[in-house]
Each structure stands twice: as structure tokens, then as C-alpha cells.
Design a protein around this motif. Structure first.
Motif, PDB file in Angstrom:
ATOM      1  N   VAL A 337     -66.045 -51.535 -24.445  1.00 43.13           N
ATOM      2  CA  VAL A 337     -67.099 -50.632 -23.952  1.00 43.13           C
ATOM      3  C   VAL A 337     -66.432 -49.631 -23.018  1.00 43.13           C
ATOM      4  CG1 VAL A 337     -69.263 -50.460 -22.709  1.00 43.13           C
ATOM      5  CG2 VAL A 337     -68.814 -52.462 -24.149  1.00 43.13           C
ATOM      6  N   LEU A 338     -66.527 -48.338 -23.375  1.00 43.19           N
ATOM      7  CA  LEU A 338     -65.829 -47.285 -22.663  1.00 43.19           C
ATOM      8  C   LEU A 338     -66.786 -46.425 -21.853  1.00 43.19           C
ATOM      9  CD1 LEU A 338     -63.683 -46.009 -25.691  1.00 43.19           C
ATOM     10  CD2 LEU A 338     -63.138 -47.898 -24.146  1.00 43.19           C
ATOM     11  N   THR A 339     -66.264 -45.856 -20.769  1.00 43.37           N
ATOM     12  CA  THR A 339     -67.048 -44.883 -20.012  1.00 43.37           C
ATOM     13  C   THR A 339     -67.135 -43.569 -20.771  1.00 43.37           C
ATOM     14  OG1 THR A 339     -65.052 -44.257 -18.799  1.00 43.37           O
ATOM     15  CG2 THR A 339     -66.498 -45.911 -17.777  1.00 43.37           C
ATOM     16  N   ASP A 340     -66.029 -43.163 -21.406  1.00 42.17           N
ATOM     17  CA  ASP A 340     -65.988 -41.969 -22.256  1.00 42.17           C
ATOM     18  C   ASP A 340     -64.724 -42.036 -23.097  1.00 42.17           C
ATOM     19  OD1 ASP A 340     -63.722 -40.418 -20.896  1.00 42.17           O
ATOM     20  OD2 ASP A 340     -65.102 -40.759 -19.227  1.00 42.17           O
ATOM     21  N   LEU A 341     -64.581 -41.108 -24.043  1.00 42.30           N
ATOM     22  CA  LEU A 341     -63.445 -41.135 -24.962  1.00 42.30           C
ATOM     23  C   LEU A 341     -62.207 -40.452 -24.400  1.00 42.30           C
ATOM     24  CD1 LEU A 341     -65.111 -40.456 -28.427  1.00 42.30           C
ATOM     25  CD2 LEU A 341     -64.058 -42.578 -27.631  1.00 42.30           C
ATOM     26  N   GLU A 342     -62.372 -39.589 -23.418  1.00 42.03           N
ATOM     27  CA  GLU A 342     -61.217 -38.861 -22.901  1.00 42.03           C
ATOM     28  C   GLU A 342     -60.434 -39.701 -21.882  1.00 42.03           C
ATOM     29  OE1 GLU A 342     -64.167 -37.332 -23.475  1.00 42.03           O
ATOM     30  OE2 GLU A 342     -63.336 -36.277 -25.219  1.00 42.03           O
ATOM     31  N   GLU A 343     -61.136 -40.204 -20.876  1.00 41.83           N
ATOM     32  CA  GLU A 343     -60.463 -41.018 -19.869  1.00 41.83           C
ATOM     33  C   GLU A 343     -60.120 -42.402 -20.398  1.00 41.83           C
ATOM     34  OE1 GLU A 343     -62.296 -41.287 -16.097  1.00 41.83           O
ATOM     35  OE2 GLU A 343     -62.480 -39.118 -15.817  1.00 41.83           O
ATOM     36  N   MET A 344     -60.872 -42.865 -21.408  1.00 34.53           N
ATOM     37  CA  MET A 344     -60.602 -44.134 -22.065  1.00 34.53           C
ATOM     38  C   MET A 344     -60.580 -45.296 -21.062  1.00 34.53           C
ATOM     39  SD  MET A 344     -60.317 -45.293 -25.112  1.00 34.53           S
ATOM     40  CE  MET A 344     -60.372 -43.622 -25.781  1.00 34.53           C
ATOM     41  N   ARG A 345     -61.500 -45.262 -20.089  1.00 36.74           N
ATOM     42  CA  ARG A 345     -61.571 -46.380 -19.155  1.00 36.74           C
ATOM     43  C   ARG A 345     -62.434 -47.477 -19.766  1.00 36.74           C
ATOM     44  NH1 ARG A 345     -64.184 -48.635 -14.746  1.00 36.74           N
ATOM     45  NH2 ARG A 345     -65.957 -47.192 -14.722  1.00 36.74           N
ATOM     46  N   VAL A 346     -61.840 -48.660 -19.886  1.00 35.92           N
ATOM     47  CA  VAL A 346     -62.533 -49.791 -20.485  1.00 35.92           C
ATOM     48  C   VAL A 346     -63.334 -50.496 -19.403  1.00 35.92           C
ATOM     49  CG1 VAL A 346     -62.283 -51.960 -21.740  1.00 35.92           C
ATOM     50  CG2 VAL A 346     -60.705 -50.058 -22.198  1.00 35.92           C
ATOM     51  N   GLU A 347     -64.656 -50.515 -19.578  1.00 33.60           N
ATOM     52  CA  GLU A 347     -65.544 -51.106 -18.581  1.00 33.60           C
ATOM     53  C   GLU A 347     -65.850 -52.563 -18.893  1.00 33.60           C
ATOM     54  OE1 GLU A 347     -69.885 -49.877 -17.917  1.00 33.60           O
ATOM     55  OE2 GLU A 347     -68.759 -48.677 -16.458  1.00 33.60           O
ATOM     56  N   ARG A 348     -66.068 -52.853 -20.159  1.00 27.68           N
ATOM     57  CA  ARG A 348     -66.358 -54.222 -20.600  1.00 27.68           C
ATOM     58  C   ARG A 348     -65.601 -54.525 -21.884  1.00 27.68           C
ATOM     59  NH1 ARG A 348     -72.765 -55.831 -20.214  1.00 27.68           N
ATOM     60  NH2 ARG A 348     -73.084 -55.469 -17.973  1.00 27.68           N
ATOM     61  N   VAL A 349     -65.351 -55.817 -22.109  1.00 24.87           N
ATOM     62  CA  VAL A 349     -64.737 -56.265 -23.361  1.00 24.87           C
ATOM     63  C   VAL A 349     -65.506 -57.480 -23.858  1.00 24.87           C
ATOM     64  CG1 VAL A 349     -62.645 -57.080 -24.508  1.00 24.87           C
ATOM     65  CG2 VAL A 349     -62.471 -55.456 -22.599  1.00 24.87           C
ATOM     66  N   TYR A 350     -65.944 -57.405 -25.102  1.00 23.76           N
ATOM     67  CA  TYR A 350     -66.589 -58.538 -25.754  1.00 23.76           C
ATOM     68  C   TYR A 350     -65.629 -59.100 -26.798  1.00 23.76           C
ATOM     69  CZ  TYR A 350     -71.029 -57.089 -23.680  1.00 23.76           C
ATOM     70  OH  TYR A 350     -72.032 -56.769 -22.794  1.00 23.76           O
ATOM     71  N   LYS A 351     -65.445 -60.415 -26.757  1.00 23.39           N
ATOM     72  CA  LYS A 351     -64.596 -61.074 -27.762  1.00 23.39           C
ATOM     73  C   LYS A 351     -65.433 -62.122 -28.470  1.00 23.39           C
ATOM     74  CE  LYS A 351     -60.758 -61.838 -29.919  1.00 23.39           C
ATOM     75  NZ  LYS A 351     -61.460 -62.434 -31.066  1.00 23.39           N
ATOM     76  N   ASN A 352     -65.533 -61.981 -29.790  1.00 28.60           N
ATOM     77  CA  ASN A 352     -66.378 -62.862 -30.595  1.00 28.60           C
ATOM     78  C   ASN A 352     -67.812 -62.884 -30.055  1.00 28.60           C
ATOM     79  OD1 ASN A 352     -64.172 -63.596 -32.213  1.00 28.60           O
ATOM     80  ND2 ASN A 352     -63.597 -65.221 -30.789  1.00 28.60           N
ATOM     81  N   GLY A 353     -68.262 -61.710 -29.608  1.00 29.27           N
ATOM     82  CA  GLY A 353     -69.632 -61.584 -29.147  1.00 29.27           C
ATOM     83  C   GLY A 353     -69.896 -62.124 -27.759  1.00 29.27           C
ATOM     84  N   ARG A 354     -68.844 -62.471 -27.036  1.00 28.28           N
ATOM     85  CA  ARG A 354     -68.999 -63.018 -25.698  1.00 28.28           C
ATOM     86  C   ARG A 354     -68.323 -62.088 -24.697  1.00 28.28           C
ATOM     87  NH1 ARG A 354     -67.420 -69.244 -23.967  1.00 28.28           N
ATOM     88  NH2 ARG A 354     -68.215 -69.168 -21.825  1.00 28.28           N
ATOM     89  N   LEU A 355     -68.988 -61.822 -23.570  1.00 31.73           N
ATOM     90  CA  LEU A 355     -68.401 -60.968 -22.555  1.00 31.73           C
ATOM     91  C   LEU A 355     -67.165 -61.653 -21.975  1.00 31.73           C
ATOM     92  CD1 LEU A 355     -68.629 -58.338 -20.929  1.00 31.73           C
ATOM     93  CD2 LEU A 355     -70.059 -59.581 -19.280  1.00 31.73           C
ATOM     94  N   ALA A 356     -65.992 -61.059 -22.241  1.00 30.13           N
ATOM     95  CA  ALA A 356     -64.732 -61.681 -21.845  1.00 30.13           C
ATOM     96  C   ALA A 356     -64.120 -61.032 -20.614  1.00 30.13           C
ATOM     97  CB  ALA A 356     -63.732 -61.618 -23.005  1.00 30.13           C
ATOM     98  N   ALA A 357     -64.400 -59.753 -20.375  1.00 29.76           N
ATOM     99  CA  ALA A 357     -63.815 -59.051 -19.231  1.00 29.76           C
ATOM    100  C   ALA A 357     -64.739 -57.925 -18.809  1.00 29.76           C
ATOM    101  CB  ALA A 357     -62.437 -58.505 -19.580  1.00 29.76           C
ATOM    102  N   GLU A 358     -64.730 -57.648 -17.509  1.00 31.44           N
ATOM    103  CA  GLU A 358     -65.566 -56.574 -16.988  1.00 31.44           C
ATOM    104  C   GLU A 358     -64.881 -55.947 -15.783  1.00 31.44           C
ATOM    105  OE1 GLU A 358     -70.268 -55.740 -15.989  1.00 31.44           O
ATOM    106  OE2 GLU A 358     -69.477 -57.783 -15.817  1.00 31.44           O
ATOM    107  N   ASN A 359     -64.772 -54.599 -15.807  1.00 35.70           N
ATOM    108  CA  ASN A 359     -64.171 -53.852 -14.704  1.00 35.70           C
ATOM    109  C   ASN A 359     -62.806 -54.405 -14.290  1.00 35.70           C
ATOM    110  OD1 ASN A 359     -66.354 -52.023 -14.484  1.00 35.70           O
ATOM    111  ND2 ASN A 359     -67.517 -53.544 -13.314  1.00 35.70           N
ATOM    112  N   GLY A 360     -61.972 -54.668 -15.286  1.00 37.58           N
ATOM    113  CA  GLY A 360     -60.605 -55.097 -15.029  1.00 37.58           C
ATOM    114  C   GLY A 360     -60.434 -56.564 -14.722  1.00 37.58           C
ATOM    115  N   ARG A 361     -61.497 -57.343 -14.773  1.00 39.53           N
ATOM    116  CA  ARG A 361     -61.424 -58.759 -14.404  1.00 39.53           C
ATOM    117  C   ARG A 361     -61.799 -59.632 -15.596  1.00 39.53           C
ATOM    118  NH1 ARG A 361     -64.994 -62.446 -11.785  1.00 39.53           N
ATOM    119  NH2 ARG A 361     -66.609 -60.827 -11.796  1.00 39.53           N
ATOM    120  N   VAL A 362     -60.979 -60.643 -15.866  1.00 40.31           N
ATOM    121  CA  VAL A 362     -61.260 -61.566 -16.955  1.00 40.31           C
ATOM    122  C   VAL A 362     -62.372 -62.514 -16.531  1.00 40.31           C
ATOM    123  CG1 VAL A 362     -60.337 -63.458 -18.344  1.00 40.31           C
ATOM    124  CG2 VAL A 362     -58.937 -61.446 -17.907  1.00 40.31           C
TER     125      VAL A 362
END
Length: 621
Positions: A337-362
Motif C-alpha cells: 500500500v503506497l502513499t503515491d507512485l512517485e515517492e513510492m513510500r510503502v505505508e502498509r504490507v499485506y502478506k497472504n491477506g494479513r497485515l504484516a507491516a505498517e509504517n516501517g514496522r513488522v
């Protein structure tokens, strides 16, 4: 470990279909975001419905659990198509912790570093250490252990040793075929490995810097499908024309993205992907992983959507990962989950449908194999002894570094900034007061030595290095691609011996020495390559050692350890030094063989290289 499709699969599939059709609520719905469609290159305003780890619908959905992502962009999780996990210097569990927050949900690793140290036991160790991770870790089997005939590694792996690993679903093929000359010459051992990969319908990755013409035709005929060594557009285009995929590498030591940025557009981009190859923990923590490459590509002029595709859909297509690389029904819910396509800052990551990381923290991570958890010895217990106790060599003495003049000139291995390529630099022999013969810091010439450390042979090579910048002391490391013997550079024989001894006693590591004092050391007791320390702790220690190395004169812009690690690899032009001596890579000849105070010349017999010195192992005599 083949997949079995039974009643439980059928029932899970039924639930996914019912959720997709709207008959039942999906387990999770991500609402309000823009979805990057990698097939049409559109941003769709739609919900993403997830059931049992799979995406089941794009549109308007209700879920048992709903997350509001208004104003955000959802794209597929990133894939690194070629990396050596060992180069992160941390265990796979720590690597996962470092890259998940950056949106990486899958990597394809070649464990040839640990395989060169511990053979099949090294491959088994990496498979076991990664099998319980949340991060998908796929494996390409090491094709060249050792990397070349003129290498002394801890093992020799033939086709029969590798064959059994193809039964593992996570094994995708045969890793970078560095033995391009052997492939082109149709050597039987190489053909056996290629036959196994072909029979199993697996990919074969390449490694052939500078290859062109009929030699390239032969290499491609053998089934080699990719290359990650291109540092010029002209070379990459030649390989694209012959059907190869180009892996655009942007790692810690080798950075080719800027030179190849013009490939990041039609008609070439769909046959290219981003990879890191080797990445130190400091870069992962401060810069990022695949997100950083995408961000840098955009800064260099690439279209943001194209850049994302080169780290998602395209590597998934190349490796046949049919459930990865897209945000679409039937694909795994591996999402960044990105804030935008240019800065490419990853805000959230879902792995297998589960929230695995948010704002740089696992928030959620995998569980490593119990076999590889710490034992009584602080590492691996009684398992994987050749991994955890890999040093078998005598102490290094000052006299082992002596090298007397022969002739009027000395061959210097000259580094190339920001590349792995080197060149030969001829200099007159000099004897500067206070330094060993041939060493001249004013002309940027330092001494270099490589010691065999796997089998106690006592073999070594001694030579000279330029472009490193060292003015005092010595730097030693057991990370020396690909055989990972002990390599040391310095301007003082006594300091070089002390640095090498510090690494030997630690059973692996990186050491910096000055004036008879050990300034700092990072122990790497797992195969002489990795440590059980956290990525943060390794990063902090590495930064300390880098500052110490810079204080000794190592040039700005050079990673003192990653750069040194490649100086002994005899498969990348033009000049290298290993335990066999000084190697002309392009001619595949040993130019100088050193052992103690004596120099030997090579002779070529029957198409194979033979040294006349004691440091050439019996099978090469």
C-alpha cells in the motif's frame, strides 16, 4: 514436496468463489484505494476483496473485516528476482524483518555463497531456515560450485548432488551459470546440470559479462534465459535480441540501473526486471529494497507504472509464479500500500491477506525452522556443523605475506568505480621506505592476499590492488566471492597478518587493523558469511568499521568490504587474485602463482590450466 489437491483445497476454493460472487462476505476488504492494474496500466478506484490469503474480487465488496485505505494506492508486493541472502550478513529471519516493511513479499535467492562453503549442507540450511518465513523465498540451485576451475571452495557440486533438490516446490531452477566458457564448450558436467533443469522444466539463469556473437548464441542455445551482469545498454540489447531476459541490478557493490535506465520503457521493459544481487543490511534499512530501486528508476526518468511492473509482474512471469505479481482475482493477496507512485513510500504490507507491516514496522512475521534455532553452542546446536564451523586453516604469519620483485613491472588489479569489473595496471616495482616491496600508497598500490580456509591446504595468492585508497593498516574479510576464502588488503605485512588472524579466530568476519591494533571486528560465524545478530546491530557495526576503513584512507564512494569481496572472483573480467594466483579472466589463465617467497608461471596443458607451484591442488596438477 509436491502440492496435493484434496477436499480441504476444494472447500477453500468454494469459499473463495462464493466470496468473489458476493454470495458471502469476504474475510477482508480493503476499501477506498486506487488499485494499480498491471495488465492495463490503469489506476482503478475499487475495493479489494480477500479470502483465505487470495484476492477474490476487485469492485464493490463488504467484508467481515474492512480497512479504509482512502487516498492510497494498492499494488502487488515486490519481487527480487535475483539475490544472495547471505550477502545481507544476517539470518533469513532478520532479512525478512528488514525487507517486508519495504513491500517485498517474495525473493528468488541463489545460495551459492553458503554452498561454496558447506556444499549441499549449505543449501539444506538455507531451505530449512526459510521454509517457515512469511516472506516467500524461492531458490535457484547453485550451478557453479566452485565458480570456476581455478577456485578452491569448501565443496564441489555436480549434477548428481543437486538433483534431489528439484523435488522441493520452492526450487525454481538452476542459478546463474557463471561457467560460460564451459557451457559454450559443451562440457559434460555443465550439460548434465542443464539436462536436469530441462527435464524438470525449470529456468536457467545466466551470468556472462561481455558475451556476444556466436558465443552468446551458444549460451542461449544451452537454455540460459537471463543475464544480470550487463553494465552497458549495447550489451543488454544484444542479449535481448537473442531472447534473454535482462535483470537490471542495483545492489550495494554493483549498480547498473543508471546505465540501463533507457531499457525501462517499451519495447524492452517487459523483458526486464529489477534485482539487487547483493545487498548489505545498512542499505536495506536506510534506503530500502525493491521500493528504493523503483523510486530511483522514477527519479532517473522511468514511468512509475513501468517501474512497478519490473518488480512485480515481469519477474513473476519469468519465473512462472502464476499466483504472484498482480492485484487480480486468483492471485495471492501479497500487497504493498503506497502513499503515491512517485515517492513510492510503502505505508502498509499485506502478506497472504494479513497485515504484516505498517509504517516501517513488522507486525507479523514467519516462524523459522526449529532445526535451525540456536543450540547450546549459541548457533545451530549439533546441526549443520560445516555451516557453523567452517574454518580449517593454520594461523596466518607475517612471513606468509612476503612477495619479492620478479622482473621490472608489477601487475596491479585496478578497481572500476561503481562496477565489479577490474583492469590490469602495470607499474614499476618500487620499494618505498616503511612499506613492503611493491606497496606504494602514494600511487594507490596496496598489497592483497587470499588464503584458503576450508580444507587447511595452506594455499594462497599474493598480489597488488589499485583504486582502493588504503594509506595505512589492513582490512580482512571471509566474505570473498564466491569461494569465500580469507581475503586481506593492506600496506603492512604485520597488520595484514593480524587482521587475517582476527577473522580466522572468529571463524569468519570482517576486521580492521592499524599499527598492530585490532580497531574493530564483525564476527560472521555462520559459514563465515552471516551472523545471528540483528540487522540493526550488524548495520551499526558495519558503519563503525566503514568509518575506521575510511580513516585508513579507503576512497569515498567505495564500500570497503563489498568491493574487496569481489576482487577474488575469477569469472568477472579482467584481473583477479585467488588462492591459485593472479588470474586473467578473459583468457582464463593463471598469470602468476605465488607461494611464500617464490613466484611461478603457469603453463597451459591440454586445454586445462596447471600451475607449477605448491599451491595448486592435486586435482589441478
Amino acid at each position: 514436496m509436491r502440492k496435493t489437491f484434496n477436499t480441504s483445497y476444494k472447500e477453500a476454493l468454494r469459499e473463495r468463489i462464493l466470496a468473489a460472487s458476493g454470495v458471502k462476505r469476504a474475510g477482508l476488504v480493503l476499501k477506498g484505494a486506487k488499485v494499480l492494474n498491471v495488465f492495463t496500466r490503469e489506476l482503478e478506484e475499487a475495493d479489494v476483496a480477500v479470502q483465505d490469503g487470495f484476492i477474490v474480487g476487485i469492485g464493490a465488496y463488504r467484508g467481515e473485516e474492512e480497512h479504509d485505505l482512502t487516498g492510497r494506492i494498492i499494488c502487488p508486493g515486490f519481487i527480487d528476482g535475483h539475490i544472495h541472502l547471505e550477502s545481507s550478513m544476517v539470518r533469513p529471519e532478520e532479512f525478512e524483518r528488514a525487507v517486508l516493511p519495504h513491500g517485498t513479499t517474495a525473493v528468488v535467492t541463489d545460495p551459492h555463497e553458503i554452498a561454496n562453503v558447506a556444499g549441499t549442507e549449505g543449501i539444506e540450511y538455507m531451505l530449512r531456515e526459510t521454509e517457515g518465513l512469511l516472506l516467500d523465498v524461492y531458490v535457484m540451485l547453485p550451478s557453479c560450485v566452485p565458480a570456476a576451475a581455478m577456485e578452491e571452495s569448501g565443496a564441489v557440486l555436480q549434477a548428481e548432488e543437486l538433483r534431489r533438490f528439484y523435488d522441493n516446490d520452492r526450487v525454481l531452477g538452476l542459478a546463474e551459470l557463471m561457467n560460460a566458457p564451459g557451457t559454450i564448450a559443451a562440457e559434460d558436467g555443465v550439460l548434465s546440470k542443464l539436462e536436469d533443469a530441462a527435464r524438470m522444466k525449470k529456468r536457467v539463469d545466466g551470468h556472462a559479462p561481455g558475451l556476444s556473437g556466436k558465443a552468446l548464441n551458444a549460451y542461449c542455445t544451452a537454455g540460459v534465459a537471463s543475464d544480470h551482469e550487463c553494465c552497458k545498454k549495447e550489451e543488454a540489447l544484444q542479449k535481448l535480441r537473442r531472447g534473454q531476459w535482462i535483470m537490471i541490478r542495483e545492489g550495494t557493490a554493483a549498480r547498473n540501473l543508471e546505465a540501463l535506465i533507457s531499457l525501462c520503457k517499451d519495447p524492452w521493459a517487459s523483458r526486464c526486471m529489477f534485482v539487487t544481487d547483493d545487498k548489505h543490511p545498512g542499505d536495506l534499512r536506510r534506503l530500502g529494497h525493491m521500493d528504493w530501486i523503483i523510486r530511483r528508476a522514477v527519479l532517473l526518468g522511468a514511468d512509475p507504472v513501468t517501474a512497478v511492473l519490473m518488480a512485480t509482474l515481469y519477474p513473476a512471469r519469468y519465473f512462472g509464479l502464476r499466483e504472484n505479481g498482480a492485484v487480480a482475482p486468483g492471485y495471492r493477496a501479497d500487497l504493498a500500500v503506497l502513499t503515491d507512485l512517485e515517492e513510492m513510500r510503502v505505508e502498509r504490507v499485506y502478506k497472504n491477506g494479513r497485515l504484516a507491516a505498517e509504517n516501517g514496522r513488522v507486525l507479523h512475521k514467519g516462524i523459522p525452522s526449529a532445526v535451525c534455532k540456536k543450540g547450546a553452542d549459541g548457533l545451530g546446536g549439533e546441526s549443520f556443523q560445516s555451516v557453523f564451523h567452517s574454518f580449517r586453516m593454520a594461523p596466518v604469519r607475517t612471513q606468509d605475506l612476503k612477495l619479492e620483485p620478479e622482473g621490472d613491472t608489477v601487475r596491479v588489479i585496478q578497481l572500476t568505480p561503481k562496477e565489479l569489473l577490474t583492469r590490469e595496471r602495470l607499474e614499476p616495482w618500487t620499494h618505498v621506505a616503511g612499506f613492503p616491496p611493491g606497496v606504494d600508497p602514494a600511487r594507490d598500490i596496496v598489497k592483497l592476499a587470499v588464503f584458503e580456509r576450508h580444507k587447511g591446504t595452506g594455499h594462497k595468492g599474493v598480489g597488488f590492488l589499485g583504486g582502493y585508497g588504503l594509506k595505512a593498516g589492513a582490512v580482512a574479510t571471509s566474505v570473498a566471492h564466491d569461494s569465500h576464502n580469507l581475503i586481506v588488503a593492506g600496506v603492512s605485512d604485520s597488520d595484514m597478518a593480524l587482521a587475517a588472524e582476527a577473522v580466522r579466530k572468529a571463524e569468519g568476519g570482517i576486521a580492521v587493523v592499524k599499527g598492530g591494533t585490532l580497531l574493530g571486528i564483525l564476527p560472521l560465524p555462520i559459514g563465515g558469511l552471516m551472523t545471528p545478530m540483528t540487522a540493526q546491530a550488524v548495520d551499526e557495526k558495519l558503519e563503525e568499521l566503514k568509518r575506521l576503513a575510511a580513516g585508513l584512507g579507503v576512497r569515498e564512494g567505495i564500500d570497503p568490504f563489498m568491493t574487496l569481496a569481489f576482487v577474488s572472483l575469477p569469472v568477472i573480467p579482467a584481473l583477479r587474485l585467488n588462492t591459485c594466483g593472479l588470474i586473467d579472466v578473459e583468457r582464463q589463465e593463471i598469470l602468476e602463482v605465488s607461494f611464500g617467497e617464490t613466484q611461478f608461471r603457469n603453463e597451459k596443458v591440454g586445454g586445462k590450466l596447471y600451475g607449477s607451484g605448491e599451491n595448486i591442488s592435486p586435482e589441478r596438477k
